[in-house]
Design an enzyme around this catalytic site. Sequence first.
Site, PDB file in Angstrom:
ATOM      1  N   CYS A   1       0.874 -14.666   0.726  1.00  0.00           N
ATOM      2  CA  CYS A   1       0.554 -15.667  -0.271  1.00  0.00           C
ATOM      3  C   CYS A   1      -0.944 -15.944  -0.182  1.00  0.00           C
ATOM      4  O   CYS A   1      -1.608 -15.483   0.741  1.00  0.00           O
ATOM      5  CB  CYS A   1       1.324 -16.942   0.012  1.00  0.00           C
ATOM      6  SG  CYS A   1       3.063 -16.625   0.318  1.00  0.00           S
TER       7      CYS A   1
ATOM      8  N   ARG B   1      -2.522 -11.675  -4.332  1.00  0.00           N
ATOM      9  CA  ARG B   1      -1.802 -11.740  -3.061  1.00  0.00           C
ATOM     10  C   ARG B   1      -0.341 -12.147  -3.264  1.00  0.00           C
ATOM     11  O   ARG B   1       0.471 -12.043  -2.352  1.00  0.00           O
ATOM     12  CB  ARG B   1      -2.466 -12.752  -2.129  1.00  0.00           C
ATOM     13  CG  ARG B   1      -3.850 -12.355  -1.681  1.00  0.00           C
ATOM     14  CD  ARG B   1      -4.397 -13.392  -0.747  1.00  0.00           C
ATOM     15  NE  ARG B   1      -3.697 -13.401   0.507  1.00  0.00           N
ATOM     16  CZ  ARG B   1      -4.090 -12.769   1.604  1.00  0.00           C
ATOM     17  NH1 ARG B   1      -5.184 -12.071   1.593  1.00  0.00           N
ATOM     18  NH2 ARG B   1      -3.393 -12.828   2.707  1.00  0.00           N
TER      19      ARG B   1
ATOM     20  N   TRP C   1       4.251 -15.605  -2.830  1.00  0.00           N
ATOM     21  CA  TRP C   1       5.052 -14.388  -2.965  1.00  0.00           C
ATOM     22  C   TRP C   1       6.290 -14.642  -2.129  1.00  0.00           C
ATOM     23  O   TRP C   1       6.217 -14.745  -0.910  1.00  0.00           O
ATOM     24  CB  TRP C   1       4.264 -13.186  -2.443  1.00  0.00           C
ATOM     25  CG  TRP C   1       4.950 -11.881  -2.656  1.00  0.00           C
ATOM     26  CD1 TRP C   1       4.985 -11.138  -3.803  1.00  0.00           C
ATOM     27  CD2 TRP C   1       5.688 -11.131  -1.692  1.00  0.00           C
ATOM     28  NE1 TRP C   1       5.701  -9.990  -3.604  1.00  0.00           N
ATOM     29  CE2 TRP C   1       6.152  -9.966  -2.322  1.00  0.00           C
ATOM     30  CE3 TRP C   1       6.016 -11.346  -0.357  1.00  0.00           C
ATOM     31  CZ2 TRP C   1       6.915  -9.006  -1.666  1.00  0.00           C
ATOM     32  CZ3 TRP C   1       6.768 -10.392   0.298  1.00  0.00           C
ATOM     33  CH2 TRP C   1       7.217  -9.241  -0.349  1.00  0.00           C
TER      34      TRP C   1
ATOM     35  N   ASN D   1       1.051 -19.439   4.716  1.00  0.00           N
ATOM     36  CA  ASN D   1       1.183 -18.000   4.491  1.00  0.00           C
ATOM     37  C   ASN D   1       1.753 -17.419   5.775  1.00  0.00           C
ATOM     38  O   ASN D   1       1.251 -17.717   6.853  1.00  0.00           O
ATOM     39  CB  ASN D   1      -0.206 -17.420   4.197  1.00  0.00           C
ATOM     40  CG  ASN D   1      -0.171 -15.929   3.916  1.00  0.00           C
ATOM     41  OD1 ASN D   1       0.898 -15.356   3.738  1.00  0.00           O
ATOM     42  ND2 ASN D   1      -1.345 -15.315   3.880  1.00  0.00           N
ATOM     43  N   GLY D   2       2.812 -16.605   5.678  1.00  0.00           N
ATOM     44  CA  GLY D   2       3.431 -16.032   6.881  1.00  0.00           C
ATOM     45  C   GLY D   2       4.912 -16.349   6.887  1.00  0.00           C
ATOM     46  O   GLY D   2       5.480 -16.746   5.868  1.00  0.00           O
TER      47      GLY D   2
ATOM     48  N   GLU E   1       1.759  10.297  -3.070  1.00  0.00           N
ATOM     49  CA  GLU E   1       0.895   9.210  -3.540  1.00  0.00           C
ATOM     50  C   GLU E   1       0.933   9.116  -5.073  1.00  0.00           C
ATOM     51  O   GLU E   1       0.977   8.024  -5.634  1.00  0.00           O
ATOM     52  CB  GLU E   1      -0.536   9.418  -3.015  1.00  0.00           C
ATOM     53  CG  GLU E   1      -1.582   8.458  -3.523  1.00  0.00           C
ATOM     54  CD  GLU E   1      -1.300   6.983  -3.226  1.00  0.00           C
ATOM     55  OE1 GLU E   1      -0.369   6.675  -2.470  1.00  0.00           O
ATOM     56  OE2 GLU E   1      -2.018   6.144  -3.796  1.00  0.00           O
TER      57      GLU E   1
ATOM     58  N   LYS F   1       2.117   5.784  -7.055  1.00  0.00           N
ATOM     59  CA  LYS F   1       1.292   5.094  -8.059  1.00  0.00           C
ATOM     60  C   LYS F   1       2.104   4.893  -9.328  1.00  0.00           C
ATOM     61  O   LYS F   1       2.095   3.818  -9.909  1.00  0.00           O
ATOM     62  CB  LYS F   1       0.039   5.911  -8.408  1.00  0.00           C
ATOM     63  CG  LYS F   1      -1.121   5.879  -7.459  1.00  0.00           C
ATOM     64  CD  LYS F   1      -1.831   4.579  -7.301  1.00  0.00           C
ATOM     65  CE  LYS F   1      -1.181   3.719  -6.252  1.00  0.00           C
ATOM     66  NZ  LYS F   1      -1.557   3.872  -4.886  1.00  0.00           N
TER      67      LYS F   1
ATOM     68  N   GLU G   1       5.058   2.256  -8.909  1.00  0.00           N
ATOM     69  CA  GLU G   1       4.731   0.843  -8.696  1.00  0.00           C
ATOM     70  C   GLU G   1       4.127   0.170  -9.928  1.00  0.00           C
ATOM     71  O   GLU G   1       4.319  -1.017 -10.125  1.00  0.00           O
ATOM     72  CB  GLU G   1       3.873   0.626  -7.448  1.00  0.00           C
ATOM     73  CG  GLU G   1       2.480   1.171  -7.509  1.00  0.00           C
ATOM     74  CD  GLU G   1       1.722   0.973  -6.190  1.00  0.00           C
ATOM     75  OE1 GLU G   1       2.024   0.034  -5.456  1.00  0.00           O
ATOM     76  OE2 GLU G   1       0.816   1.775  -5.916  1.00  0.00           O
TER      77      GLU G   1
ATOM     78  N   HIS H   1      16.355  22.880  -1.580  1.00  0.00           N
ATOM     79  CA  HIS H   1      17.342  22.283  -0.673  1.00  0.00           C
ATOM     80  C   HIS H   1      18.002  21.046  -1.275  1.00  0.00           C
ATOM     81  O   HIS H   1      18.598  20.267  -0.545  1.00  0.00           O
ATOM     82  CB  HIS H   1      16.678  21.938   0.665  1.00  0.00           C
ATOM     83  CG  HIS H   1      16.105  23.135   1.354  1.00  0.00           C
ATOM     84  ND1 HIS H   1      16.892  24.114   1.904  1.00  0.00           N
ATOM     85  CD2 HIS H   1      14.828  23.531   1.537  1.00  0.00           C
ATOM     86  CE1 HIS H   1      16.118  25.060   2.418  1.00  0.00           C
ATOM     87  NE2 HIS H   1      14.854  24.730   2.193  1.00  0.00           N
TER      88      HIS H   1
ATOM     89  N   LYS I   1      -0.722  -7.682  -2.906  1.00  0.00           N
ATOM     90  CA  LYS I   1      -1.779  -6.789  -2.433  1.00  0.00           C
ATOM     91  C   LYS I   1      -1.766  -6.621  -0.928  1.00  0.00           C
ATOM     92  O   LYS I   1      -1.959  -5.541  -0.409  1.00  0.00           O
ATOM     93  CB  LYS I   1      -3.134  -7.346  -2.887  1.00  0.00           C
ATOM     94  CG  LYS I   1      -4.337  -6.504  -2.474  1.00  0.00           C
ATOM     95  CD  LYS I   1      -4.338  -5.186  -3.197  1.00  0.00           C
ATOM     96  CE  LYS I   1      -5.462  -4.273  -2.769  1.00  0.00           C
ATOM     97  NZ  LYS I   1      -5.167  -2.876  -3.126  1.00  0.00           N
TER      98      LYS I   1
HETATM   99  C1  F6R Z   1       0.190   0.974  -2.945  1.00  0.00           C
HETATM  100  C2  F6R Z   1      -0.351   0.075  -1.955  1.00  0.00           C
HETATM  101  C3  F6R Z   1       0.448  -0.227  -0.730  1.00  0.00           C
HETATM  102  C4  F6R Z   1      -0.481  -0.372   0.478  1.00  0.00           C
HETATM  103  C5  F6R Z   1       0.310  -0.821   1.709  1.00  0.00           C
HETATM  104  C6  F6R Z   1      -0.555  -0.907   2.945  1.00  0.00           C
HETATM  105  O1  F6R Z   1      -0.677   1.165  -4.014  1.00  0.00           O
HETATM  106  O2  F6R Z   1      -1.429  -0.442  -2.116  1.00  0.00           O
HETATM  107  O3  F6R Z   1       1.412   0.747  -0.515  1.00  0.00           O
HETATM  108  O4  F6R Z   1      -1.097   0.857   0.729  1.00  0.00           O
HETATM  109  O5  F6R Z   1       0.886  -2.079   1.453  1.00  0.00           O
HETATM  110  O6  F6R Z   1      -1.615  -1.769   2.753  1.00  0.00           O
HETATM  111  P1  F6R Z   1      -2.914  -1.713   3.662  1.00  0.00           P
HETATM  112  O7  F6R Z   1      -3.595  -0.424   3.417  1.00  0.00           O
HETATM  113  O8  F6R Z   1      -3.719  -2.902   3.240  1.00  0.00           O
HETATM  114  O9  F6R Z   1      -2.449  -1.812   5.089  1.00  0.00           O
END
Ligand code: F6R
Length: 623
Positions: free
Chosen positions: A2, A27, A78, A102-103, A496, A500, A503, A519, A618
Amino acid sequence: MCGIIGYLGTRTAAPLLLEGLAKLEYRGYDSAGVAILERHDEAPTTHRVRAAGKIAHLVTALEASPTNGTHGIGHTRWATHGGPTQDNAHPHFSEGVSVVHNGIIENHAALRARLLEDGFEFKSETDTEVIAHLIAQALKSHSRLHEAVQASVAQMQGAWALCVISERHPEEIVVARHASPLLIGLHDAETSGHATPEVFVASDVSAILNHTRSVLDLNDGDVATLTIKGAKITDVDLRQVTRRTRRITWNAVAAEKQGYKHFMLKEIHEQPKAIRDTILGHVDGDNIFSKRNFPLPSPHGRVILLACGTSWHAALCGKILIEQLARVPAEVDLASEFRYRQPVIREGDIAIAVSQSGETADTLAAIREAGRLGAKTLSICNVVDSSIARMTGDVIYTHAGPEISVASTKAFTTQLVALSLFSVWLAGRTSSDNGEDEGARDERERALLTTIRNLPSTIESVLEHRERIQRIARRYAQYRDMLYLGRGLGYPVALEGALKLKEISYMHAEGYASGEMKHGPIALIDETMPVVVIATEGPGYEKVISNLEEVRSRGGRVIAVATMGDTQIEQLAEDVIFVPPAHPMLQPIIASVPLQLLAYYIADQRGTDVDQPRNLAKSVTVE
Ligand code: F6R
């Protein structure tokens, strides 16, 4: 994950809190709220306004219920415990005490049961509400808010960044930090243009950057009382301590969209600069990390990479680079799995955490565990002085600048650059043990460095194809599923690319090692399942082409990412996105960029909230 903001000064707090919350919205964004102290006839009362949904809803609620108080806290949530409702939104309140958090409080159920017995009434399903009641209870035997917060956190287990105000203590904000980020913003007249003293607190510096560039970082276990005179901090042993003040040099404008429709698109386009800055930070002439002395694995030691999500995909590439270039055994673990599988760490192993934010709870816990078991630790982080950066023995910063979009782009490619540089550096120190010819090693190092230096302009040229990629995206935006295939370094690129897409567009997408198709997943292929194939030149190219043929012969539509000059690919794929030729070990950095654009344009075409996709945040600071 959060976002937290607090203000104490002479300016009206509400707009400052809302401005900070808007900056923190990435966040978490399922509800938001503020608590502001108002003085009527000198007896302070709390003006608390909360709203489910995005910050815009809170703005409307505050317009309907304005306040000119100059002392308050705010939160964007969040959800973890309890759904995204107004009742569960922070701040939580008990007997004049307001709290944002937060936590996660792991022992909240036991604390709640005890507080219920003691006569406290709960109005929400959150773990945070126990904190408000604990502090209100502690204030019955402690006159100072600081002591009441200390007494409360001593009963809590889990992770917290807390910000507390109290009607009985109208001249202060008390904050506490344990395993969740929190920093204090000190009065900075030069930045804010306000001469009268004030103080801020925030979970992320971007929230306060327009008002102060002078910040104090808190350590785990710290409790701090903030007044307009500054901060008084006690540590985990209740001793009064001072913490380092640092000056933020980031440009606030860097955190704005600069004309792009979304932060994600802006950040994709920032990659040439981000990569250039990362190279400049670590390469001096032909010397990589010249003044650095990272730990080396012992002759029988391994490198263990720990990360989550996109950073885990970078780590998968890192494993291949480290093994191929330095001939050092490397392993990759999902950080969320690592510490629960009783990992074996041997003397001489080094563990590397890869994290954009440096705050991801799983990665933080995993690297802490690796260190506890005896590994030397290193991290690759983007956010300076983040928890992971501070916890590890050494850190390689990616200089990507603030990444605001939830979907990571420039952080990923700069992580790949950092991992490539680290692999070349490590190879320089291990090649004699491997009996590798020094001349051959030097030549390979020069070739890699040349490609690395050219990466910014190579990526510029990939970005020039944006309109073509946008046209391709339009053709695929209405499909339901998509498969991504790659081999070797192309496999993490495929993973990756699929992450992308799913998400931000909410389309179902899977990344597969192309050799695994036969397989199982090949059963999925028909005309409704477009397949993105990473078919750039390099080892394994011919085999990828065979897999591509297998897809075609089952009616699958293929989008290929291929190397310029490849003439056969156009006969085999419906759509081709060409990228410039490059050293195969660095091709993932280049091949990822068109996949970011493809995902972006498909999501935009589908009209999703690209920068803040549903259910995501994020910085994932909960386990
Ligand atoms: C996807 C994305 C997440 C982060 C993951 C780790 O686009 O951003 O999968 O890569 O939450 O986050 P960090 O790199 O901040 O540890």
